[in-house]
Design an enzyme around this catalytic site. Structure first.
Site, mmCIF file in Angstrom:
data_model
loop_
_atom_site.group_PDB
_atom_site.id
_atom_site.type_symbol
_atom_site.label_atom_id
_atom_site.label_comp_id
_atom_site.label_asym_id
_atom_site.label_seq_id
_atom_site.Cartn_x
_atom_site.Cartn_y
_atom_site.Cartn_z
ATOM 1 N N SER A 197 4.048 -1.630 5.707
ATOM 2 C CA SER A 197 2.327 -1.943 5.355
ATOM 3 C C SER A 197 1.296 -1.074 5.511
ATOM 4 C CB SER A 197 2.567 -3.081 6.836
ATOM 5 O OG SER A 197 1.201 -4.356 6.324
ATOM 6 N N ASP A 303 6.376 -11.866 -0.255
ATOM 7 C CA ASP A 303 4.975 -11.564 0.374
ATOM 8 C C ASP A 303 3.859 -11.536 0.937
ATOM 9 O OD1 ASP A 303 3.854 -9.642 2.781
ATOM 10 O OD2 ASP A 303 4.694 -7.909 2.386
ATOM 11 N N HIS A 334 7.531 -10.650 4.166
ATOM 12 C CA HIS A 334 7.362 -9.041 5.031
ATOM 13 C C HIS A 334 8.060 -8.564 5.914
ATOM 14 C CE1 HIS A 334 3.912 -5.896 4.889
ATOM 15 N NE2 HIS A 334 3.519 -6.172 6.246
#
Length: 654
Positions: A197, A303, A334
């Site tokens: 991320s 995601d 994610h």
């Protein structure tokens, strides 16, 4: 298999792998070394903190910002004068939010020395002859400065540490003192950055500077352009901007002294969706030509936080510039690969770092470039990705026997063909797909014939739409749907495709303050009657300029091209491929100021899809005798509807 029995088997396998790794390294007269071994003591490792000068004064306190760098490295290597390479994770989350599926934070002893490091990188790699370095980005945890959400401060925070590791930067033993700390006594300077991320985004940004010494990066679910995190061609993806995120991760001290940064993040990132110079600073794709490090991309194709467009445009830019690269694409949202393919991931990452940081010729650079999850826990590989036979193929929507239920073919529609829909912000892509065969007022659907053979899409798609609105504002969505029964990871549910158990397996060495044991997971699945596998959005007001919106002229046609997220999906024989065009995709984009009705000119609307085998493959798949889809044993319930995603690149599963 019962969970406990399954866990015991995994623990046994992990133990066997670890014992195998303890075999001494090959001598000079035997076969070349192909794998680093855990020959160093993790318990006795050096644990220290250093503060590195970034060369900025982001908080305007009159002195250079220093970022906190927590280090764990093998003591025996240092005692023998042996230098080691570095694995680095630079993050804003070490204090505020934690890392990984279990939201771990750094811990310190009474003297402020590091004790516990999140994730398994230190436990697994330090005994194998690596240092692990955890960097607090500027403005976060124990660092000076201000978080500027992907801007120069973020990138300089980590780049300065790479420079310091290579003897080009200044480090200090304390946050404010003058005693220098040097890395060249123990570090080779060769650095690999990794992170999920925001952490992976920083790795992308540092690689895009071309900094010397950065040998490889492993961005997991990472952003490639911050504009595309907040907007899609002018359509807002969240009801807040980067100023909120900066406040979220800044330390209490930084919040008190960084009002000027907050002000710029508001003023220079307008919610109009216009592209400003602030976004230029945060666009790593344009700087892909500077990348010299190898890149191992990992991304969940479902995601809905850091959406799949990010890896697609980054991958394409890297390919255009000849960067060495590898990719894993999962069916998850994610989620870190440690939590959806643990044993294979650790083994692959180990070999990747051995090759790029230790120089071992272990063959990983000659193996297939891509691993793709085809069904939960079922993977395939490709020598090159996308496959060389992939070609952009133009498909044309046409009218059908009922309003809003049209055709999808290679041939253009009849002259004058149109479809009309009205934006309904209460509906989403799953609502549209569930009624693909029904004439509903909120969408225009276009569906292929049932396929006689599998049809594979591999890469990024575009959909060009010519639409006439009856209002001055309109948002558009375009989604690709596989119409047919399947079992997929339930990416919309909590866990985004995984279920976490209480049983643990261990990956490396532990100490009393830093365990190498993590909760086990397995795929969380759903039986579905359709799968939305690619999506894209735009503000129709950006029709004339992708970087600047303007009011629409009611009654006038406007043409815009929507970029759809990269994907690798096989539509099986017996299923149908659908393109759906609609307005607001609830939870995924914000609605426009009005509720428009739009009329599509189908003669000027088309989809360009990356089909493996090109147009001939589509022609073969839509002609001949149809094989029926595989029978189902459960009703087609559909995947869980996407939950509202918090504007945090990390979301609920950081």
């Amino acid at each position: 298999m019962p969970i406990r029995a399954r866990s015991r088997i995994l623990v046994g396998a992990a133990t066997a792998a670890l014992m195998s790794a303890l075999v001494p390294q090959a001598s000079a007269t035997s076969a070349p070394v192909r794998e680093s071994r855990p020959i160093y003591s993790y318990d006795r490792a050096v644990r220290e903190s250093v503060w590195v000068d970034t060369g900025l004064d982001g908080d305007r306190d009159g002195r250079g910002d220093r970022v906190a760098v927590d280090i764990v490295r093998p003591r025996e290597a240092a005692d023998r004068g042996r230098k080691v390479p570095v694995i680095m994770d630079a993050s804003p989350y070490y204090a505020c939010c934690g890392r990984g599926n279990e939201s771990q934070r750094k811990t310190y002893d009474a003297d402020g020395d590091p004790v516990g490091f999140p994730l398994y990188y230190d436990n697994y790699f330090v005994p194998r002859g690596y240092a692990f370095v955890a960097v607090d980005l500027a403005g976060t945890s124990r660092s000076d400065g201000c978080s500027d959400v992907g801007g120069p401060s973020d990138v300089r925070s980590a780049k300065a540490v790479v420079d310091w590791l290579n003897g080009r930067g200044r480090g200090y033993t304390t946050r404010t003192g003058a005693e220098r700390a040097h890395a060249t006594t123990w570090s080779t300077g060769d650095t690999g950055m990794i992170g999920k991320s925001w952490d992976g985004t920083v790795a992308n940004g540092v690689a895009a500077t071309g900094v010397e010494g950065l040998k490889t990066i492993v961005p997991i679910g990472a952003i490639s352009s911050w504009y595309d995190y907040y907007f899609a061609e002018g359509a807002p993806l969240y009801d807040s901007g980067p100023d909120w995120l900066s406040r979220y991760v800044n330390s209490p001290d930084a919040r008190a002294r960084c009002a000027h940064v907050q002000r710029r993040l508001v003023d220079d990132a307008p919610r109009t969706g216009d592209w400003t110079p602030l976004w230029d600073e945060r666009d790593h794709v344009k700087d892909a030509h500077k990348v010299t490090a190898s890149v191992f991309v990992v991304h969940g194709q479902q995601d809905l936080n850091v959406r799949a467009k990010h890896f697609g445009q980054w991958w394409d830019a890297l390919a255009e510039n000849g960067v060495e690269r590898k990719i894993w694409l999962s069916q998850t949202g994610h989620v870190d690969p440690f939590d959806f393919r643990r044993a294979d991931w650790v083994r692959t990452l180990h070999r990747w770092f051995d090759h790029h940081l230790l120089g071992y010729d272990n063959g990983i650079d000659r193996e297939p470039m891509a691993d793709i999850e085809r069904a939960p826990d079922q993977w395939s590989t490709d020598r090159v990705w996308p496959p060389r036979t992939t070609a952009p193929t133009t498909l044309r929507p046409g009218t059908g026997t009922a309003p809003g239920v049209g055709t999808l073919r290679l041939t253009p529609p009849r002259p004058g063909a149109t479809e009309t829909f009205t934006d309904d912000p209460a509906l989403d892509e799953l609502d549209w797909a569930a009624h693909a065969d029904a004439p509903t007022p909120a969408k225009a659907g276009f569906i292929s014939r049932p396929l006689t053979r599998d049809l594979r899409l591999s890469g990024s798609s575009t959909v060009t739409v010519t639409a006439t609105p009856n209002t001055t504002s309109a948002h558009l969505s375009a989604v690709l749907v596989d119409l047919g029964p399947d079992t997929i990871r339930d990416y919309g549910a909590a866990g985004e495709g995984i279920t976490t158990f209480t049983e643990r397996t261990c990956w490396g060495a532990s100490t009393a303050g830093d365990s190498a044991c993590y909760k086990e997971t397995e795929a969380r699945t759903a039986d579905v009657g359709f799968t939305v596998f690619s999506r894209g959005w735009a503000d129709l007001g950006n029709w004339a300029d992708a970087r600047k919106g303007r009011p629409l002229t009611p009654g006038k046609p406007h043409t815009i091209t929507l970029d759809l997220a990269a994907t690798d999906h096989v539509v099986p024989a017996g299923h149908r491929l659908a393109l759906i065009v609609a307005g607001t995709d609830r939870y995924l984009i914000d609605p426009p100021a009005s509720r428009p009705t739009l009329t599509l000119d189908l003669t000027r609307t088309r989809a360009s899809l990356p089909l493996v085998g090109g147009a001939p493959a589509f022609l073969r798949a839509t002609t001949g005798t149809v094989r029926p889809a595989a029978p189902r044993t459960a009703p087609a319930a559909g995947v869980t509807a996407p939950r509202p995603v918090p504007p945090i690149p990390g979301g609920s599963t950081r």
